[in-house]
Design an enzyme around this catalytic site. Sequence first.
Site, PDB file in Angstrom:
ATOM      1  N   ASP A   1       1.251  -8.636  -6.522  1.00 48.70           N
ATOM      2  CA  ASP A   1       0.940  -7.060  -6.812  1.00 48.70           C
ATOM      3  C   ASP A   1       0.700  -7.163  -8.316  1.00 48.70           C
ATOM      4  O   ASP A   1       1.514  -7.546  -9.271  1.00 48.70           O
ATOM      5  CB  ASP A   1       2.018  -6.404  -6.475  1.00 48.70           C
ATOM      6  CG  ASP A   1       1.594  -4.968  -6.222  1.00 48.70           C
ATOM      7  OD1 ASP A   1       1.140  -4.407  -7.250  1.00 48.70           O
ATOM      8  OD2 ASP A   1       1.804  -4.255  -5.203  1.00 48.70           O
TER       9      ASP A   1
ATOM     10  N   ASN B   1       3.539   1.115   4.347  1.00 48.26           N
ATOM     11  CA  ASN B   1       3.111   2.462   4.537  1.00 48.26           C
ATOM     12  C   ASN B   1       2.209   2.748   5.053  1.00 48.26           C
ATOM     13  O   ASN B   1       1.190   1.937   5.212  1.00 48.26           O
ATOM     14  CB  ASN B   1       3.374   2.902   2.718  1.00 48.26           C
ATOM     15  CG  ASN B   1       4.317   2.415   2.142  1.00 48.26           C
ATOM     16  OD1 ASN B   1       5.386   2.704   2.426  1.00 48.26           O
ATOM     17  ND2 ASN B   1       4.154   2.106   0.893  1.00 48.26           N
TER      18      ASN B   1
ATOM     19  N   GLN C   1       1.214   5.677   1.156  1.00 49.29           N
ATOM     20  CA  GLN C   1       0.050   4.687   1.204  1.00 49.29           C
ATOM     21  C   GLN C   1      -0.972   5.026  -0.035  1.00 49.29           C
ATOM     22  O   GLN C   1      -1.428   6.072   0.357  1.00 49.29           O
ATOM     23  CB  GLN C   1      -0.588   4.460   2.675  1.00 49.29           C
ATOM     24  CG  GLN C   1      -1.706   3.423   2.929  1.00 49.29           C
ATOM     25  CD  GLN C   1      -2.111   3.224   4.257  1.00 49.29           C
ATOM     26  OE1 GLN C   1      -1.968   4.115   5.038  1.00 49.29           O
ATOM     27  NE2 GLN C   1      -3.051   2.520   4.573  1.00 49.29           N
TER      28      GLN C   1
ATOM     29  N   HIS D   1      -1.309  -3.451   4.778  1.00 50.49           N
ATOM     30  CA  HIS D   1      -0.898  -4.643   4.110  1.00 50.49           C
ATOM     31  C   HIS D   1       0.569  -4.210   3.855  1.00 50.49           C
ATOM     32  O   HIS D   1       0.966  -3.198   4.104  1.00 50.49           O
ATOM     33  CB  HIS D   1      -1.425  -4.589   2.640  1.00 50.49           C
ATOM     34  CG  HIS D   1      -1.257  -3.180   1.653  1.00 50.49           C
ATOM     35  ND1 HIS D   1      -1.968  -2.095   1.994  1.00 50.49           N
ATOM     36  CD2 HIS D   1      -0.192  -2.765   0.888  1.00 50.49           C
ATOM     37  CE1 HIS D   1      -1.404  -0.799   1.380  1.00 50.49           C
ATOM     38  NE2 HIS D   1      -0.499  -1.612   0.386  1.00 50.49           N
TER      39      HIS D   1
ATOM     40  N   HIS E   1       3.970  -5.163   1.791  1.00 50.38           N
ATOM     41  CA  HIS E   1       4.736  -5.563   0.649  1.00 50.38           C
ATOM     42  C   HIS E   1       5.849  -6.613   0.804  1.00 50.38           C
ATOM     43  O   HIS E   1       6.790  -6.118   1.733  1.00 50.38           O
ATOM     44  CB  HIS E   1       5.279  -4.452  -0.154  1.00 50.38           C
ATOM     45  CG  HIS E   1       4.012  -3.414  -0.765  1.00 50.38           C
ATOM     46  ND1 HIS E   1       3.470  -3.444  -1.831  1.00 50.38           N
ATOM     47  CD2 HIS E   1       3.589  -2.579   0.094  1.00 50.38           C
ATOM     48  CE1 HIS E   1       2.849  -2.309  -1.992  1.00 50.38           C
ATOM     49  NE2 HIS E   1       2.727  -1.702  -0.701  1.00 50.38           N
TER      50      HIS E   1
END
Length: 139
Positions: free
Chosen positions: A32, A88, A95, A101, A103
């Site tokens: 990230d 999220n 989100q 996706h 995390h």
Amino acid sequence: MRDETCIFCKIANGEIPSATVYEDPDFRVILDLGPASEGHALILPKNHFKDVCDLDEETAAKVLPLAAKIGAAMKKSLGCAGFNLVQNNGKEAGQTVFHFHVHVIPRYEGGPSIAAWECQPANADKLAQIAEQIKSALS
């Protein structure tokens, strides 16, 4: 199933460079750019799904084992004490990119609180009412 305007579709499919830690035919896992902790990674499906409700069963069946594999590799290589899996759905849930996706956030001993909330006492009658509402929506 790609969205040509989606930045995560472009990253997942190698059109935009990323610090990739894992790739297979279905997923790319990247670090990230705004990490919550050192080693924070994102699991990106190569196909576009808006959120978990849009996700197909085949992809859904693969994402949790992949998250466990990435988390275990983080514990081994980074020395983190554990990791959070965060996913999220919707703007109000945090989100910001509308491409499903996950995390994978390494957690280090003595590190900052990342995902926390204060538990509130629950009313048994209210819990029963909410449970019935959800059950009826499942039918």
